[in-house]
Write a protein that holds these residues in place. Structure first.
Motif, PDB file in Angstrom:
ATOM      1  N   SER A 274       0.828  -1.204   0.000  1.00 52.65           N
ATOM      2  CA  SER A 274       0.000   0.000   0.000  1.00 52.65           C
ATOM      3  C   SER A 274       0.861   1.252   0.000  1.00 52.65           C
ATOM      4  O   SER A 274       0.570   2.234  -0.679  1.00 52.65           O
ATOM      5  CB  SER A 274      -0.925   0.001   1.228  1.00 52.65           C
ATOM      6  N   ASP A 275       1.953   1.204   0.774  1.00 52.87           N
ATOM      7  CA  ASP A 275       2.859   2.351   0.846  1.00 52.87           C
ATOM      8  C   ASP A 275       3.511   2.602  -0.510  1.00 52.87           C
ATOM      9  O   ASP A 275       3.617   3.740  -0.967  1.00 52.87           O
ATOM     10  CB  ASP A 275       3.926   2.080   1.909  1.00 52.87           C
ATOM     11  N   PHE A 276       3.933   1.517  -1.178  1.00 50.98           N
ATOM     12  CA  PHE A 276       4.539   1.667  -2.505  1.00 50.98           C
ATOM     13  C   PHE A 276       3.524   2.205  -3.503  1.00 50.98           C
ATOM     14  O   PHE A 276       3.846   3.066  -4.323  1.00 50.98           O
ATOM     15  CB  PHE A 276       5.078   0.314  -2.977  1.00 50.98           C
ATOM     16  N   ASP A 277       2.289   1.703  -3.456  1.00 49.95           N
ATOM     17  CA  ASP A 277       1.258   2.156  -4.385  1.00 49.95           C
ATOM     18  C   ASP A 277       0.944   3.627  -4.180  1.00 49.95           C
ATOM     19  O   ASP A 277       0.735   4.389  -5.142  1.00 49.95           O
ATOM     20  CB  ASP A 277      -0.014   1.319  -4.207  1.00 49.95           C
ATOM     21  N   THR A 278       0.930   4.065  -2.914  1.00 53.08           N
ATOM     22  CA  THR A 278       0.636   5.472  -2.609  1.00 53.08           C
ATOM     23  C   THR A 278       1.711   6.377  -3.199  1.00 53.08           C
ATOM     24  O   THR A 278       1.416   7.406  -3.832  1.00 53.08           O
ATOM     25  CB  THR A 278       0.551   5.668  -1.101  1.00 53.08           C
ATOM     26  N   HIS A 279       2.983   6.021  -3.004  1.00 52.59           N
ATOM     27  CA  HIS A 279       4.071   6.836  -3.525  1.00 52.59           C
ATOM     28  C   HIS A 279       4.086   6.834  -5.054  1.00 52.59           C
ATOM     29  O   HIS A 279       4.423   7.843  -5.668  1.00 52.59           O
ATOM     30  CB  HIS A 279       5.415   6.322  -2.991  1.00 52.59           C
ATOM     31  N   LEU A 280       3.713   5.720  -5.656  1.00 53.19           N
ATOM     32  CA  LEU A 280       3.667   5.644  -7.109  1.00 53.19           C
ATOM     33  C   LEU A 280       2.614   6.587  -7.664  1.00 53.19           C
ATOM     34  O   LEU A 280       2.845   7.292  -8.646  1.00 53.19           O
ATOM     35  CB  LEU A 280       3.388   4.210  -7.546  1.00 53.19           C
ATOM     36  N   LEU A 281       1.451   6.656  -7.000  1.00 53.89           N
ATOM     37  CA  LEU A 281       0.390   7.568  -7.448  1.00 53.89           C
ATOM     38  C   LEU A 281       0.809   9.010  -7.280  1.00 53.89           C
ATOM     39  O   LEU A 281       0.499   9.875  -8.117  1.00 53.89           O
ATOM     40  CB  LEU A 281      -0.892   7.274  -6.658  1.00 53.89           C
ATOM     41  N   GLU A 282       1.530   9.313  -6.182  1.00 54.47           N
ATOM     42  CA  GLU A 282       1.972  10.684  -5.956  1.00 54.47           C
ATOM     43  C   GLU A 282       2.977  11.127  -7.005  1.00 54.47           C
ATOM     44  O   GLU A 282       2.976  12.291  -7.453  1.00 54.47           O
ATOM     45  CB  GLU A 282       2.603  10.785  -4.562  1.00 54.47           C
ATOM     46  N   GLU A 283       3.835  10.198  -7.439  1.00 56.97           N
ATOM     47  CA  GLU A 283       4.831  10.539  -8.466  1.00 56.97           C
ATOM     48  C   GLU A 283       4.190  10.808  -9.804  1.00 56.97           C
ATOM     49  O   GLU A 283       4.682  11.610 -10.591  1.00 56.97           O
ATOM     50  CB  GLU A 283       5.849   9.406  -8.581  1.00 56.97           C
TER      51      GLU A 283
END
Length: 284
Positions: A274-283
């Motif tokens: 979930s943490d990786f997915d969140t950062h990917l969306l922010e990028e």
């Protein structure tokens, strides 16, 4: 005396590893493998003739001939001639090949269940869940999907699981295999020479080799510490991997039930995802 098949699959039998290989060989093509000379059964199982002599005596028979007499007496009258045991490959019914194939797959799964020795499953589960030793998976041209499917699940259950890919880095990966590691090799007909090299390299490094194969004469049988066999013949022009995949999913089910702390591990993995997915969306 109970039927011979019940005798050799009795979970109460105290068998040595070599004797378990003979039982597996018998079950692979029952009753055909027990009808020929003792030397042929020994060759198929990857053991010596004296191992078979000790096993048949442990089963309560005076010798191999008496064992074969019992085997013949248990056979259905339609199978009393060994020449009728080798049936040609069936063909799909042209009117409804879809249903015919699925019905045959169901029958094959029942045959697969009869091949399984509970003691082999117990040992395999213990080996795979032992965190002291790493797990390595190698698959062939078609069976690599089985190796990767199992590996992806194993990584959810424990650490220290690696793929042995058939590429230029394979020797490097094999060099890292350590004593008592578990090397899972998937090799079905047509057998691949690379699988034999992987198994031999693993044995040279004193690892434990688990062979997932068909019910025929795989060249890896003799060096495997544990063998999980599945029928591959189908009504199609191509061999089937349905029984082998079912075995993998049954193994995953067994591992899941025996994995301590699995809920916490999965929760931690999901949190990281979930943490990786969140950062990917922010990028983005």
């Amino acid at each position: 005396m109970p039927p011979l098949r019940d005798l050799i699959t009795d979970p109460g039998l105290d068998l040595t590893p070599s004797e378990r290989k003979v039982i597996r060989a018998l079950l692979d093509q029952y009753p055909r493998n027990g009808l020929g000379p003792m030397s042929r059964l020994a060759e198929h199982a990857g053991v010596s003739d004296p191992t078979i002599v000790r096993l048949v005596k442990k089963l309560g028979f005076g010798g191999y001939a008496e064992f074969q007499d019992k085997l013949l007496s248990d056979m259905d009258h339609r199978l009393r001639s060994p020449s009728t045991l080798l049936q040609p490959r069936a063909h799909l019914q042209k009117d409804d090949p879809w249903s015919h194939y699925l019905a045959n797959s169901h029958r094959t799964l029942l045959d697969t269940q009869a091949l399984t020795q509970p003691e082999d499953v117990r040992i395999l589960v213990e080996w795979l869940l032992d965190p002291r030793h790493q797990v390595h998976c190698f698959g062939g041209r078609f069976s690599c999907f089985l190796a990767n499917y199992l590996l992806n699940h194993l990584r959810l259950l424990r650490s220290g699981c690696f793929v042995l890919e058939d590429n230029a880095q394979l020797p490097d990966r094999l060099f890292d295999v350590q004593r008592q590691d578990v090397v899972l090799v998937f090799d079905y007909r047509r057998y691949q020479s690379q699988a034999l090299r992987v198994a031999q390299a693993a044995k040279d490094r004193y690892a434990r080799v688990v062979l997932f194969t068909d019910i025929y004469a795989s060249p890896l049988r003799e060096m495997a510490d544990l063998i999980i066999s599945a029928p591959v013949e189908s009504v199609s022009a191509f061999d089937t991997m349905v029984p082998a995949l079912a075995q993998i999913e049954a193994l995953i089910a067994c591992l899941t039930l025996r994995s301590p702390g699995l809920a916490d591990r999965l929760e931690g993995i999901d949190a990281l995802r979930s943490d990786f997915d969140t950062h990917l969306l922010e990028e983005k």
